[in-house]
Design a protein around this motif. Structure first.
Motif, PDB file in Angstrom:
ATOM      1  N   ILE A   1       0.842  -1.193   0.000  1.00 22.62           N
ATOM      2  CA  ILE A   1       0.000   0.000   0.000  1.00 22.62           C
ATOM      3  C   ILE A   1       0.881   1.248   0.000  1.00 22.62           C
ATOM      4  N   CYS A   2       1.953   1.208   0.797  1.00 19.79           N
ATOM      5  CA  CYS A   2       2.895   2.334   0.822  1.00 19.79           C
ATOM      6  C   CYS A   2       3.531   2.547  -0.548  1.00 19.79           C
ATOM      7  N   LEU A   3       3.891   1.455  -1.222  1.00 18.89           N
ATOM      8  CA  LEU A   3       4.457   1.575  -2.563  1.00 18.89           C
ATOM      9  C   LEU A   3       3.443   2.178  -3.531  1.00 18.89           C
ATOM     10  N   ASP A   4       2.172   1.775  -3.393  1.00 18.23           N
ATOM     11  CA  ASP A   4       1.124   2.337  -4.255  1.00 18.23           C
ATOM     12  C   ASP A   4       0.992   3.844  -4.032  1.00 18.23           C
ATOM     13  N   LEU A   5       1.098   4.287  -2.767  1.00 21.08           N
ATOM     14  CA  LEU A   5       0.986   5.713  -2.469  1.00 21.08           C
ATOM     15  C   LEU A   5       2.190   6.491  -2.978  1.00 21.08           C
TER      16      LEU A   5
ATOM     17  N   PRO B   1       3.091  -0.468 -14.979  1.00 18.81           N
ATOM     18  CA  PRO B   1       3.364   0.870 -14.435  1.00 18.81           C
ATOM     19  C   PRO B   1       2.296   1.908 -14.726  1.00 18.81           C
ATOM     20  N   ARG B   2       1.467   1.704 -15.747  1.00 21.63           N
ATOM     21  CA  ARG B   2       0.426   2.680 -16.059  1.00 21.63           C
ATOM     22  C   ARG B   2      -0.799   2.554 -15.157  1.00 21.63           C
ATOM     23  N   SER B   3      -0.916   1.441 -14.474  1.00 22.38           N
ATOM     24  CA  SER B   3      -2.071   1.249 -13.592  1.00 22.38           C
ATOM     25  C   SER B   3      -1.892   2.040 -12.301  1.00 22.38           C
ATOM     26  N   LYS B   4      -2.992   2.534 -11.767  1.00 24.71           N
ATOM     27  CA  LYS B   4      -2.971   3.295 -10.526  1.00 24.71           C
ATOM     28  C   LYS B   4      -4.007   2.728  -9.558  1.00 24.71           C
ATOM     29  N   VAL B   5      -3.644   2.736  -8.292  1.00 23.02           N
ATOM     30  CA  VAL B   5      -4.559   2.298  -7.237  1.00 23.02           C
ATOM     31  C   VAL B   5      -5.158   3.542  -6.599  1.00 23.02           C
ATOM     32  N   THR B   6      -6.453   3.708  -6.723  1.00 21.10           N
ATOM     33  CA  THR B   6      -7.129   4.878  -6.164  1.00 21.10           C
ATOM     34  C   THR B   6      -7.654   4.565  -4.763  1.00 21.10           C
ATOM     35  N   TRP B   7      -7.987   5.633  -4.036  1.00 17.74           N
ATOM     36  CA  TRP B   7      -8.567   5.447  -2.709  1.00 17.74           C
ATOM     37  C   TRP B   7      -9.891   4.702  -2.799  1.00 17.74           C
ATOM     38  N   ALA B   8     -10.649   4.970  -3.857  1.00 19.04           N
ATOM     39  CA  ALA B   8     -11.939   4.289  -4.022  1.00 19.04           C
ATOM     40  C   ALA B   8     -11.744   2.788  -4.192  1.00 19.04           C
ATOM     41  N   MET B   9     -10.738   2.388  -4.985  1.00 20.66           N
ATOM     42  CA  MET B   9     -10.443   0.973  -5.178  1.00 20.66           C
ATOM     43  C   MET B   9     -10.024   0.328  -3.866  1.00 20.66           C
ATOM     44  N   ALA B  10      -9.106   0.993  -3.141  1.00 20.95           N
ATOM     45  CA  ALA B  10      -8.596   0.435  -1.882  1.00 20.95           C
ATOM     46  C   ALA B  10      -9.704   0.328  -0.839  1.00 20.95           C
ATOM     47  N   CYS B  11     -10.519   1.382  -0.719  1.00 17.61           N
ATOM     48  CA  CYS B  11     -11.593   1.367   0.284  1.00 17.61           C
ATOM     49  C   CYS B  11     -12.665   0.338  -0.058  1.00 17.61           C
ATOM     50  N   GLY B  12     -12.959   0.185  -1.354  1.00 14.57           N
ATOM     51  CA  GLY B  12     -13.940  -0.816  -1.759  1.00 14.57           C
ATOM     52  C   GLY B  12     -13.485  -2.223  -1.417  1.00 14.57           C
ATOM     53  N   SER B  13     -12.214  -2.509  -1.680  1.00 12.75           N
ATOM     54  CA  SER B  13     -11.669  -3.835  -1.352  1.00 12.75           C
ATOM     55  C   SER B  13     -11.649  -4.050   0.154  1.00 12.75           C
ATOM     56  N   LEU B  14     -11.208  -3.039   0.900  1.00 14.95           N
ATOM     57  CA  LEU B  14     -11.121  -3.178   2.356  1.00 14.95           C
ATOM     58  C   LEU B  14     -12.499  -3.385   2.976  1.00 14.95           C
ATOM     59  N   ARG B  15     -13.493  -2.697   2.465  1.00 11.22           N
ATOM     60  CA  ARG B  15     -14.863  -2.852   2.982  1.00 11.22           C
ATOM     61  C   ARG B  15     -15.368  -4.283   2.779  1.00 11.22           C
ATOM     62  N   LYS B  16     -15.115  -4.840   1.600  1.00 12.60           N
ATOM     63  CA  LYS B  16     -15.562  -6.203   1.336  1.00 12.60           C
ATOM     64  C   LYS B  16     -14.807  -7.211   2.210  1.00 12.60           C
ATOM     65  N   ILE B  17     -13.509  -6.983   2.404  1.00 14.56           N
ATOM     66  CA  ILE B  17     -12.692  -7.876   3.228  1.00 14.56           C
ATOM     67  C   ILE B  17     -13.206  -7.891   4.671  1.00 14.56           C
ATOM     68  N   LEU B  18     -13.486  -6.719   5.207  1.00 16.03           N
ATOM     69  CA  LEU B  18     -13.988  -6.632   6.579  1.00 16.03           C
ATOM     70  C   LEU B  18     -15.340  -7.329   6.712  1.00 16.03           C
ATOM     71  N   CYS B  19     -16.214  -7.121   5.743  1.00 15.97           N
ATOM     72  CA  CYS B  19     -17.531  -7.784   5.781  1.00 15.97           C
ATOM     73  C   CYS B  19     -17.390  -9.302   5.729  1.00 15.97           C
ATOM     74  N   ASN B  20     -16.524  -9.789   4.864  1.00 13.06           N
ATOM     75  CA  ASN B  20     -16.325 -11.235   4.755  1.00 13.06           C
ATOM     76  C   ASN B  20     -15.778 -11.822   6.051  1.00 13.06           C
ATOM     77  N   HIS B  21     -14.860 -11.102   6.698  1.00  6.69           N
ATOM     78  CA  HIS B  21     -14.293 -11.604   7.951  1.00  6.69           C
ATOM     79  C   HIS B  21     -15.340 -11.624   9.072  1.00  6.69           C
ATOM     80  N   VAL B  22     -16.111 -10.557   9.167  1.00  3.78           N
ATOM     81  CA  VAL B  22     -17.068 -10.441  10.274  1.00  3.78           C
ATOM     82  C   VAL B  22     -18.253 -11.383  10.097  1.00  3.78           C
TER      83      VAL B  22
END
Length: 270
Positions: A48-52, A67-88
């Protein structure tokens, strides 16, 4: 026993004694969920630090496979939200079943280092086969892909947080394989934990999108381990490189592709 082996055995025994003193924590059904999430986020954090940094530091981008691909906050937050839901909502109930099915075991002695290394490798090889077959089936059967696996392929350029950005069925399937294999092989509880950490790290690394000088596939000879380039190409082309880590099953079934396929795709796009 050499001095180094004695030191390693002493370290494992010290670590195991420390864990046994916290048996009430290890036996809690909350522990597998919190441990899984903590290990996963710790493995993701450096990438994540490397992406930033990638958008600001050119030296970081040279390690990025796409190298042309970018990780946006929306992408990261969407993935994190799904991960948390799956765990809980899904992994936690599974951990309740696991704790009931297999109560915490705490033998006095820690395993030896050769035993740990052999058992972790055996668990990885078994998981690699299981996921290869699961993955191949879910790509070859159109309705399985559409309903259960397609959402993991939403992004064609992989990044660390998308490792567990999957549907419920895929999350539960892979969690089941991870829990089943140490039990099938009769692994020591400490070995089981070390396999779990290793499995998560290798999975995150394979999805990271970065080829670093110490990437595992650079350290394993003869192309036996695919690593991040192997799996990134799967997300780019979909119907190749189904095994998560090693290359032998894809090689045997003719689904192994290397960087030549990436170059062909780039030329076709030009």
């Amino acid at each position: 026993m050499t001095d180094s082996e004695g030191t390693e055995t002493l370290f494992l025994q010290t670590l195991w004694d420390w864990l046994r003193q916290r048996q009430s924590l290890l036996g809690s059904p909350f522990f597998p969920v919190s441990f899984s999430l903590a290990v996963y986020l710790c493995c993701c954090f450096p990438y994540i630090c490397l992406d930033l940094l990638g958008s600001r530091v050119a030296a970081v981008r040279r390690f990025k496979i796409q190298p042309r691909s970018k990780v946006t906050w929306a992408m990261a937050c969407g993935s994190l939200r799904k991960i948390l839901c799956n765990h809980v909502f899904f992994i936690f109930p599974l951990s309740l079943v696991h704790c009931h099915w297999k109560p915490a075991n705490s033998p006095a002695l820690a395993p030896g280092l050769p035993s740990v290394a052999t058992d972790v490798l055996a668990c990885l090889l078994l998981f690699d086969l299981q996921y290869f077959l699961w993955h191949l089936l879910h790509h070859k059967v159109s309705w399985l892909y559409r309903f259960f696996h397609m959402e993991h392929h939403y992004h064609t350029a992989s990044f660390s947080l998308m490792t567990e950005d999957t549907g419920v069925w895929e999350t539960l399937s892979l969690s089941f394989f991870s829990a089943l294999n140490p039990a099938l092989l009769g692994c020591h509880p400490l070995t089981e934990m070390l396999f779990f950490v290793t499995n998560i790290y290798l999975s995150v690394e394979a999805h990271s999108g970065y080829e670093l000088p110490w990437s595992p596939h650079r350290l394993v000879p003869f192309g036996l381990y695919g690593g991040v380039r192997h799996h990134d190409l799967h997300h780019l082309k979909f119907k190749v490189n189904y095994a998560p880590y090693f290359t032998h099953w894809d090689r045997l079934l003719g689904t192994l592709r290397t960087e030549g396929a990436r170059g062909e795709l780039r030329n076709a796009e030009m």
